[in-house]
Design a protein around this motif. Structure first.
Motif, short mmCIF file in Angstrom:
data_model
loop_
_atom_site.label_atom_id
_atom_site.label_comp_id
_atom_site.label_asym_id
_atom_site.label_seq_id
_atom_site.Cartn_x
_atom_site.Cartn_y
_atom_site.Cartn_z
N ILE A 142 33.88 -9.21 -4.26
CA ILE A 142 35.10 -9.84 -4.78
C ILE A 142 36.34 -9.32 -4.08
CG2 ILE A 142 36.54 -10.09 -6.84
CD1 ILE A 142 33.93 -10.02 -8.47
N THR A 143 36.37 -8.00 -3.84
CA THR A 143 37.57 -7.38 -3.26
C THR A 143 37.49 -7.26 -1.75
OG1 THR A 143 36.64 -5.16 -3.58
CG2 THR A 143 37.96 -6.05 -5.37
N ASN A 144 36.46 -7.85 -1.14
CA ASN A 144 36.30 -7.77 0.31
C ASN A 144 37.49 -8.41 1.03
OD1 ASN A 144 35.03 -7.34 2.84
ND2 ASN A 144 34.32 -9.47 2.81
N ARG A 145 38.10 -7.66 1.94
CA ARG A 145 39.29 -8.15 2.64
C ARG A 145 38.97 -8.71 4.03
NH1 ARG A 145 40.74 -3.74 -0.36
NH2 ARG A 145 42.52 -4.01 -1.76
N THR A 146 37.69 -8.60 4.42
CA THR A 146 37.29 -9.14 5.73
C THR A 146 37.11 -10.65 5.61
OG1 THR A 146 36.13 -7.08 6.22
CG2 THR A 146 35.64 -8.98 7.61
#
Length: 398
Positions: free
Chosen positions: A269-273
């Motif tokens: 959910i918090t993946n910034r890629t």
């Protein structure tokens, strides 16, 4: 979403720990040996608060004396000196006490002896291992030791093994703190606190899967955090293997497996890629952890089945344990009272039938609590006290 999740966890934790803290100020529990009768005694809150105040003052003084700067630089070494001291203390402790094991520990040894002798009876209906198949990991470990040393010697070898895994747990927790907060005075103090927490340390007096299982579970969490930092596949592989070993030795560690699964979902959910490929990579790593956990954790039962030509059963129902935990006993509320064993026997070792009978018993207990809230509060208040306010955590009883 991450902030909301973290805040909910923090609030729930503060409520639970805050209650236990206040309860500990006024109550201390003692357990009589053999009978396991619990006595609830009044604690001295003013003495407790005085000690807490002294610690706070020492911390404030330490900051002014530049102890914080010292711990920021050398706290890492302070922790390892502390955990080394605790390990040496525990080695001395077991050499002085030399407790002879009984109860579940004794049964584990008997099953290990039967395994080595080719006797399948413990895994047949009515046998200890048939009733409690989650002990297969410990049984195989003891059987392995008994091939090299005699029974008495193996007790002391088991002590050393449990102390080793105690150290692995504490070092793993410290490394997790370092990953989250960095190596500084804060993590050094946390490391000293967890390494000197005697109730957990004293649990080495019991041959059971607790220390081994929790050690592997902590390593699994550690590896999951390293994966989050580096996104390298090897950390997910190590996480899955460690989690499987944790479940083999302590089935309760499945709750930590659930936590790790939630952690991987939070990573997704918090993946910034950007891009779907990054998301699929995280999902793939989570599936890898799940597959490794459930495949490897089945090995002990499969190995025993192949060696003894016996089919290990599903064992007693988890619902029977829950039902036991909601019953009052002469020793303490929610304490072991043979209900789960007797119910399994009465239902002719049928796991499903035992589950249904236990679920009905649970409904009756909950109805009783609902009809008498004052009793319900008294029940859980006393149960929490014996779980958390017994400084030696049964070590002399065990």
């Amino acid at each position: 979403m991450e902030k909301i999740y973290s805040r909910i966890v923090r609030i729930v934790s503060i409520i639970i720990i805050g209650y236990l803290f206040l309860q500990g100020l006024f109550t201390i529990c003692n357990m009589q040996r053999v009978t396991e009768q619990v006595y609830y005694m009044k604690n001295n809150p003013w003495r407790q608060l005085l000690c807490i105040g002294i610690v706070v003052l020492l911390c404030l003084a330490a900051r002014k004396c530049k102890v914080k700067e010292f711990l920021d630089r050398y706290g890492h070494y302070v922790f390892y000196v502390c955990i080394t001291g605790m390990v040496l203390f525990l080695l001395w402790w077991v050499s002085q006490t030399g407790f002879w094991f009984f109860g579940d520990s004794e049964k584990i040894y008997m099953c290990a002896g039967a395994f080595l002798g080719g006797d399948p009876s413990p895994w047949e209906p009515g046998g200890y291992a048939h009733m409690w198949p989650h002990q297969n990991g410990m049984i195989l470990l003891v059987a392995f030791l008994l091939q090299f040393v005699d029974t008495v010697q193996s007790f002391y070898v088991m002590y050393v093994i449990l102390i080793f895994f105690y150290a692995v747990t504490i070092v793993g927790l410290y490394q997790i703190c370092c990953l989250l907060f960095g190596r500084n005075a804060f993590t050094a103090v946390q490391g000293v606190i967890i390494s000197t927490y005697l109730p957990y340390a004293f649990l080495i007096n019991n041959i059971y899967g607790d220390h081994i299982g929790y050690a592997f579970a902590v390593v699994a969490v550690w590896m999951a955090l390293l994966y989050r930092r580096s996104e390298k596949l090897r950390y997910s592989v190590l996480c899955g293997i460690a989690m499987a070993l944790a479940v083999i030795f302590k089935q309760n560690c499945l709750i930590i497996f659930v936590g790790i699964a939630v952690f991987y979902m939070m990573c997704l959910i918090t993946n910034r890629t950007p891009g779907k490929q990054a998301g699929l990579k995280i999902v793939g790593n989570l599936l890898l952890v799940v597959v490794l956990t459930f495949l490897i954790s089945r090995i002990p039962a499969a190995f025993i089945s192949s060696h003894l030509q016996v089919e290990p059963g599903a064992g007693n129902s988890k619902w029977a344990h829950i039902a036991t935990g909601l019953q009052d006993t002469e020793s303490a509320p929610g304490w072991y009272n043979t209900y789960n064993t007797e119910t399994f026997v009465e239902n002719k070792y049928d796991t499903d039938a035992t589950a249904k009978a236990s679920q009905e018993n649970i409904r009756e207990s909950l109805q009783h609590f609902a009809e008498d809230p004052e009793y319900a509060w008294s029940f859980f208040n006393r149960k929490w006290a014996i779980q958390w306010n017994n400084p030696t955590f049964e070590c002399f009883t065990l």
